[in-house]
Design a protein around this motif. Structure first.
Motif, PDB file in Angstrom:
ATOM      1  N   UNK A 197       0.944  -0.999  -0.500  1.00  0.00           N
ATOM      2  CA  UNK A 197      -0.580  -0.110   0.119  1.00  0.00           C
ATOM      3  C   UNK A 197       0.935   1.477  -0.759  1.00  0.00           C
ATOM      4  N   UNK A 198       2.193   1.219  -0.653  1.00  0.00           N
ATOM      5  CA  UNK A 198       2.767   2.744  -0.498  1.00  0.00           C
ATOM      6  C   UNK A 198       3.209   3.241   0.938  1.00  0.00           C
ATOM      7  N   UNK A 199       2.504   4.407   0.578  1.00  0.00           N
ATOM      8  CA  UNK A 199       2.738   4.778   2.173  1.00  0.00           C
ATOM      9  C   UNK A 199       1.667   4.963   2.761  1.00  0.00           C
ATOM     10  N   UNK A 200       0.767   4.144   2.578  1.00  0.00           N
ATOM     11  CA  UNK A 200      -0.510   4.254   3.470  1.00  0.00           C
ATOM     12  C   UNK A 200       0.606   2.912   4.041  1.00  0.00           C
ATOM     13  N   UNK A 201       0.877   2.016   3.576  1.00  0.00           N
ATOM     14  CA  UNK A 201       1.926   0.404   4.666  1.00  0.00           C
ATOM     15  C   UNK A 201       2.188   0.645   5.820  1.00  0.00           C
ATOM     16  N   UNK A 202       2.845   1.519   6.419  1.00  0.00           N
ATOM     17  CA  UNK A 202       3.236   1.720   7.571  1.00  0.00           C
ATOM     18  C   UNK A 202       1.416   1.647   9.310  1.00  0.00           C
ATOM     19  N   UNK A 203       1.060   2.323   7.948  1.00  0.00           N
ATOM     20  CA  UNK A 203      -0.572   2.302   9.420  1.00  0.00           C
ATOM     21  C   UNK A 203      -1.085   1.279   9.448  1.00  0.00           C
ATOM     22  N   UNK A 204      -1.421  -0.262   7.938  1.00  0.00           N
ATOM     23  CA  UNK A 204      -1.895  -0.474   8.255  1.00  0.00           C
ATOM     24  C   UNK A 204      -0.991  -1.774   9.060  1.00  0.00           C
ATOM     25  N   UNK A 205       0.376  -1.775   8.926  1.00  0.00           N
ATOM     26  CA  UNK A 205       1.117  -2.997   9.671  1.00  0.00           C
ATOM     27  C   UNK A 205       1.012  -2.641  10.806  1.00  0.00           C
ATOM     28  N   UNK A 206       0.530  -1.268  11.239  1.00  0.00           N
ATOM     29  CA  UNK A 206       0.955  -1.190  12.674  1.00  0.00           C
ATOM     30  C   UNK A 206      -0.550  -2.048  12.966  1.00  0.00           C
ATOM     31  N   UNK A 207      -1.581  -2.336  13.021  1.00  0.00           N
ATOM     32  CA  UNK A 207      -2.780  -2.910  12.850  1.00  0.00           C
ATOM     33  C   UNK A 207      -2.343  -4.484  13.734  1.00  0.00           C
ATOM     34  N   UNK A 208      -0.985  -5.065  13.317  1.00  0.00           N
ATOM     35  CA  UNK A 208      -0.479  -6.301  13.643  1.00  0.00           C
ATOM     36  C   UNK A 208       0.732  -6.140  14.211  1.00  0.00           C
ATOM     37  N   UNK A 209       1.167  -4.443  14.578  1.00  0.00           N
ATOM     38  CA  UNK A 209       2.127  -4.756  15.625  1.00  0.00           C
ATOM     39  C   UNK A 209       3.374  -4.285  14.732  1.00  0.00           C
ATOM     40  N   UNK A 210       3.878  -4.240  13.567  1.00  0.00           N
ATOM     41  CA  UNK A 210       4.743  -4.024  12.609  1.00  0.00           C
ATOM     42  C   UNK A 210       5.355  -3.118  12.570  1.00  0.00           C
ATOM     43  N   UNK A 211       6.034  -2.523  12.772  1.00  0.00           N
ATOM     44  CA  UNK A 211       6.274  -0.736  12.299  1.00  0.00           C
ATOM     45  C   UNK A 211       7.428  -1.460  11.311  1.00  0.00           C
ATOM     46  N   UNK A 212       7.038  -0.069  10.164  1.00  0.00           N
ATOM     47  CA  UNK A 212       8.011   0.055   8.942  1.00  0.00           C
ATOM     48  C   UNK A 212       8.282   1.063   8.858  1.00  0.00           C
ATOM     49  N   UNK A 213       9.650   1.338   8.471  1.00  0.00           N
ATOM     50  CA  UNK A 213      10.786   2.707   8.860  1.00  0.00           C
ATOM     51  C   UNK A 213      10.692   3.062   7.386  1.00  0.00           C
ATOM     52  N   UNK A 214       9.561   3.811   7.325  1.00  0.00           N
ATOM     53  CA  UNK A 214       8.823   4.196   5.727  1.00  0.00           C
ATOM     54  C   UNK A 214       8.956   6.107   5.447  1.00  0.00           C
ATOM     55  N   UNK A 215       9.943   6.156   4.897  1.00  0.00           N
ATOM     56  CA  UNK A 215       9.837   8.029   4.485  1.00  0.00           C
ATOM     57  C   UNK A 215       8.619   8.278   3.159  1.00  0.00           C
TER      58      UNK A 215
END
Length: 357
Positions: A197-215
């Motif tokens: 999901x590109x720029x939207x990926x971190x917020x979605x991953x966070x719901x599973x407790x995953x941190x994506x270091x994306x700028x």
């Protein structure tokens, strides 16, 4: 290879579309979920340059050069794909740095030709100011981003995939594994989830407790109205990269990703457009149509994240700034890993786990 695995792909940009198409072709039951429809957010604002250029380490070069070959394979498998290996003329660095780049990449097998002003004039006769020294790579090209994404998704649907428009509220988990996705309040069960999901990926991953270091740096690109043919391929000049689209629009940015929009994007777009017109002979009637500001999903170290998520089962992550170049390779490799557990060696440096080390 399993023919019954259910996979939900979150994201309908070029990366999500490629993964969905490759999974469907391999026999998976695929649902693509996107809030924005085919094309996603970043893909429509892409310069769409397919290349293995720039000051990257050789390991990343190898992935990119493989991806360029996979574009040719994909075009053969999906006739009519809007792909044009039109070549790129590069003179956006001082001569000594261009030469160093050419020497390095030539030693790796990249098809770089050193050209002078006469050869540059034959390659791009509409350039008003010809470089005394430039590099030409005939095998570079473009894939019209939205049309390519739509073609992949349409063919995936023809093969049985479903494309659903909706907002991803969260991922659902049980016993440390992802079991589904809640989309606009409706739960959808699945065997595996792919976050593309590109720029939207971190917020979605966070719901599973995953941190994506994306700028998500912004990039401004100007688009002309359709015009007569002026450019044969990509032109990568100092502080101005431009190409002409299949429908005749000339698009340009201060670099291929677009420059900072500044406090007055409209003024910056107008100035950039005038600089572009000044570089082209026969452009007197060229008119600015609109500008875009894209937000490029870029992992913190600049390199792709393409891997399963450590600590959470049945969750795959695919986020990268170089979406257009890498899309066919990422789609192929991700499908193989998801369905067969086979991870391609070219992906070895690009696991999410590297950020935890």
């Amino acid at each position: 290879m399993s023919t019954a695995k259910q996979v939900i792909v979150i994201g309908a940009g070029i990366i999500g579309a490629s993964i969905a198409w490759h999974l469907t072709k391999a026999g998976a039951r695929v649902t693509v979920v996107s809030a924005s429809g085919a094309g996603g957010i970043a893909t429509p604002n892409s310069f769409a340059w397919i290349n293995a250029s720039w000051g990257n380490p050789e390991t990343y070069f190898r992935l990119r050069i493989r991806a360029m070959a996979e574009w040719e394979r994909l075009a053969n498998e999906l006739p009519g794909l809007p792909l044009a290996m039109c070549g790129g003329l590069c003179f956006d660095l001082p001569a000594d740095r261009l030469e160093a780049y050419a020497a390095e990449h030539s030693s790796w097998g990249y098809g770089i030709e050193r050209v002078g002003s006469e050869q540059a004039a034959r390659i791009e006769p509409s350039l008003a100011d010809l470089p005394e020294f430039a590099l030409h790579v005939a095998e570079e090209g473009v894939a019209e981003p939205v049309a390519t994404t739509q073609a992949l998704l349409a063919d995936a649907e023809r093969r049985g995939a479903r494309v659903v428009t909706g907002t991803v509220d969260r991922l659902t988990l049980s016993n440390g594994k992802v079991t589904g996705v809640v989309v606009s309040g409706e739960s959808k069960a699945t065997d595996e989830v792919v976050i593309a999901a590109g720029a939207g990926a971190p917020a979605i991953a966070a719901t599973a407790g995953i941190e994506l270091p994306i700028e998500t740096p912004p990039g401004l690109i100007v688009h002309s109205r359709p015009y007569k043919k002026l450019l044969n391929g990509l032109v990568l000049a100092e502080k101005l990269h431009m190409r002409q689209t299949a429908e005749g629009r000339i698009i340009a940015g201060s670099d291929f990703g677009g420059g900072e929009p500044g406090e007055n994007p409209q003024a910056d777009a107008s100035a950039l457009f005038e600089a572009m017109k000044a570089m082209l002979r026969g452009a007197d009637g060229l008119e600015l149509d609109f500008h875009t500001i894209g937000y490029r999903p870029t992992p913190a170290d600049g390199f792709p994240i393409v891997s399963r998520a450590d600590g959470v089962g049945d969750l795959y992550i695919a986020v990268t700034h170089s979406g257009i170049t890498l899309a066919p390779a990422v789609g192929l490799f991700a499908a193989r890993e998801i369905l067969d557990g086979e991870r391609d060696a070219l992906l070895a440096p690009y696991a999410l786990s590297r950020f935890a080390q």
